[in-house]
Scaffold this active site. Structure first.
Site, PDB file in Angstrom:
ATOM      1  N   ASP A  51     -17.916  72.700 -80.715  1.00 42.67           N
ATOM      2  CA  ASP A  51     -19.157  72.719 -79.949  1.00 42.67           C
ATOM      3  C   ASP A  51     -19.729  71.313 -79.795  1.00 42.67           C
ATOM      4  O   ASP A  51     -20.326  70.985 -78.765  1.00 42.67           O
ATOM      5  CB  ASP A  51     -20.177  73.641 -80.631  1.00 42.67           C
ATOM      6  CG  ASP A  51     -21.278  74.092 -79.682  1.00 42.67           C
ATOM      7  OD1 ASP A  51     -20.977  74.364 -78.493  1.00 42.67           O
ATOM      8  OD2 ASP A  51     -22.445  74.171 -80.105  1.00 42.67           O
ATOM      9  N   CYS A 142     -23.556  78.846 -70.110  1.00 46.13           N
ATOM     10  CA  CYS A 142     -23.823  78.290 -71.433  1.00 46.13           C
ATOM     11  C   CYS A 142     -25.299  78.440 -71.795  1.00 46.13           C
ATOM     12  O   CYS A 142     -25.640  78.734 -72.950  1.00 46.13           O
ATOM     13  CB  CYS A 142     -23.404  76.822 -71.482  1.00 46.13           C
ATOM     14  SG  CYS A 142     -23.548  76.101 -73.138  1.00 46.13           S
ATOM     15  N   TYR A 146     -25.937  82.254 -74.186  1.00 48.37           N
ATOM     16  CA  TYR A 146     -26.432  81.918 -75.516  1.00 48.37           C
ATOM     17  C   TYR A 146     -27.830  82.496 -75.742  1.00 48.37           C
ATOM     18  O   TYR A 146     -28.148  82.977 -76.829  1.00 48.37           O
ATOM     19  CB  TYR A 146     -26.434  80.402 -75.726  1.00 48.37           C
ATOM     20  CG  TYR A 146     -25.169  79.885 -76.339  1.00 48.37           C
ATOM     21  CD1 TYR A 146     -25.116  79.503 -77.672  1.00 48.37           C
ATOM     22  CD2 TYR A 146     -23.994  79.791 -75.598  1.00 48.37           C
ATOM     23  CE1 TYR A 146     -23.946  79.041 -78.254  1.00 48.37           C
ATOM     24  CE2 TYR A 146     -22.819  79.331 -76.157  1.00 48.37           C
ATOM     25  CZ  TYR A 146     -22.795  78.952 -77.491  1.00 48.37           C
ATOM     26  OH  TYR A 146     -21.628  78.501 -78.064  1.00 48.37           O
ATOM     27  N   TYR A 170     -31.058  79.884 -81.196  1.00 45.71           N
ATOM     28  CA  TYR A 170     -30.761  80.381 -79.852  1.00 45.71           C
ATOM     29  C   TYR A 170     -31.602  81.597 -79.477  1.00 45.71           C
ATOM     30  O   TYR A 170     -31.718  81.926 -78.294  1.00 45.71           O
ATOM     31  CB  TYR A 170     -29.268  80.674 -79.714  1.00 45.71           C
ATOM     32  CG  TYR A 170     -28.464  79.400 -79.633  1.00 45.71           C
ATOM     33  CD1 TYR A 170     -28.549  78.582 -78.512  1.00 45.71           C
ATOM     34  CD2 TYR A 170     -27.658  78.995 -80.687  1.00 45.71           C
ATOM     35  CE1 TYR A 170     -27.832  77.401 -78.440  1.00 45.71           C
ATOM     36  CE2 TYR A 170     -26.936  77.808 -80.622  1.00 45.71           C
ATOM     37  CZ  TYR A 170     -27.034  77.007 -79.496  1.00 45.71           C
ATOM     38  OH  TYR A 170     -26.334  75.831 -79.428  1.00 45.71           O
ATOM     39  N   GLU A 212     -16.808  81.192 -72.044  1.00 43.36           N
ATOM     40  CA  GLU A 212     -17.706  81.407 -73.176  1.00 43.36           C
ATOM     41  C   GLU A 212     -17.060  82.365 -74.177  1.00 43.36           C
ATOM     42  O   GLU A 212     -17.083  82.126 -75.390  1.00 43.36           O
ATOM     43  CB  GLU A 212     -19.053  81.954 -72.695  1.00 43.36           C
ATOM     44  CG  GLU A 212     -19.950  80.914 -72.045  1.00 43.36           C
ATOM     45  CD  GLU A 212     -20.404  79.849 -73.029  1.00 43.36           C
ATOM     46  OE1 GLU A 212     -20.708  80.192 -74.195  1.00 43.36           O
ATOM     47  OE2 GLU A 212     -20.446  78.669 -72.644  1.00 43.36           O
TER      48      GLU A 212
END
Length: 227
Positions: A51, A142, A146, A170, A212
């Site tokens: 990441d 993204c 998330y 998140y 993802e």
């Protein structure tokens, strides 16, 4: 080609394309393992390292969005998000890596895994080669996935304090507000798109949503290059 206006919001059209992908993400053992605490630390470490590599590329894609934005508000928003992505890579990931016995400097020397490389390469090619709307379509999963995952998992949290911390970030209202601002922009630009541009935006959004899922799967498997 004459721009088209749809009665549906662009965000609703995009999300309807990936409902099955999102369901697969929630069902993935990486995500399930975060909430019940069974995810191996080695898999989480692999994910965090990758990441960090990903966010450096993502920041560049966001900078492309900033450069292509048709107004100052879009430029300012995406430029600030690009800076925030770098800050997250430096600060959050450094703290998480520290708790797992490594440093950001050591992690930066680890190889970029195949899925990370493919995802960033596709996203950058789409952002650089397409219109502003297409660039937004490529970077949007993204943000949005998330946020949806964070919101879904926040109520469950995790018995593992490290995983609970990731979920809280998140699932936070601050992150949700950031995503809401991007979704509002998505709806605005969708009002003036041609049918061809809408098709390309949907394709990029669908493809990076698949990435993802693949990114979490790669973390779970601790993916390396086969040769």
């Amino acid at each position: 080609m004459t721009p088209t206006r749809s009665a549906e919001r662009t965000r609703d059209v995009l999300w309807s394309d990936i409902e099955d992908i999102y369901a697969a993400i929630l069902a993935h053992p990486f995500i399930a393992g975060l909430t019940d605490g069974t995810l191996p630390r080695e898999s989480f470490r692999h994910y965090i390292v990758q990441d960090a590599h990903y966010l450096r590329g993502y920041a560049k894609a966001l900078a492309v969005c900033a450069a292509k934005a048709p107004d100052e508000d879009g430029t300012v928003m995406f430029a600030s998000h690009a800076a925030a992505a770098i800050a997250a890579e430096r600060d959050l990931h450094a703290a998480l890596m520290g708790e797992m016995g490594t440093t950001s400097e050591e992690a930066a020397l680890e190889p970029i895994a195949p899925t990370t490389q493919a995802y960033v390469s596709y996203m950058m090619a789409s952002a650089l080669g397409g219109s502003f709307a297409e660039a937004v379509g490529a970077v949007l999963p993204c943000y949005w996935i998330y946020a949806r995952v964070g919101e879904e998992l926040l109520a469950r949290s995790s018995p593992d304090p490290l995983y609970a911390r990731w979920i809280a970030m998140y699932g936070s209202e601050d992150f949700q507000a950031v995503v809401d601002s991007v979704l509002a922009l998505t709806d605005r630009i969708g009002e003036g798109m041609s049918e061809g541009e809408r098709t390309r935006m949907r394709r990029h959004f669908h493809t990076t949503s698949r990435y993802e899922w693949m990114f979490w799967d790669a973390g779970y498997r601790r993916e390396t290059w086969p040769v």
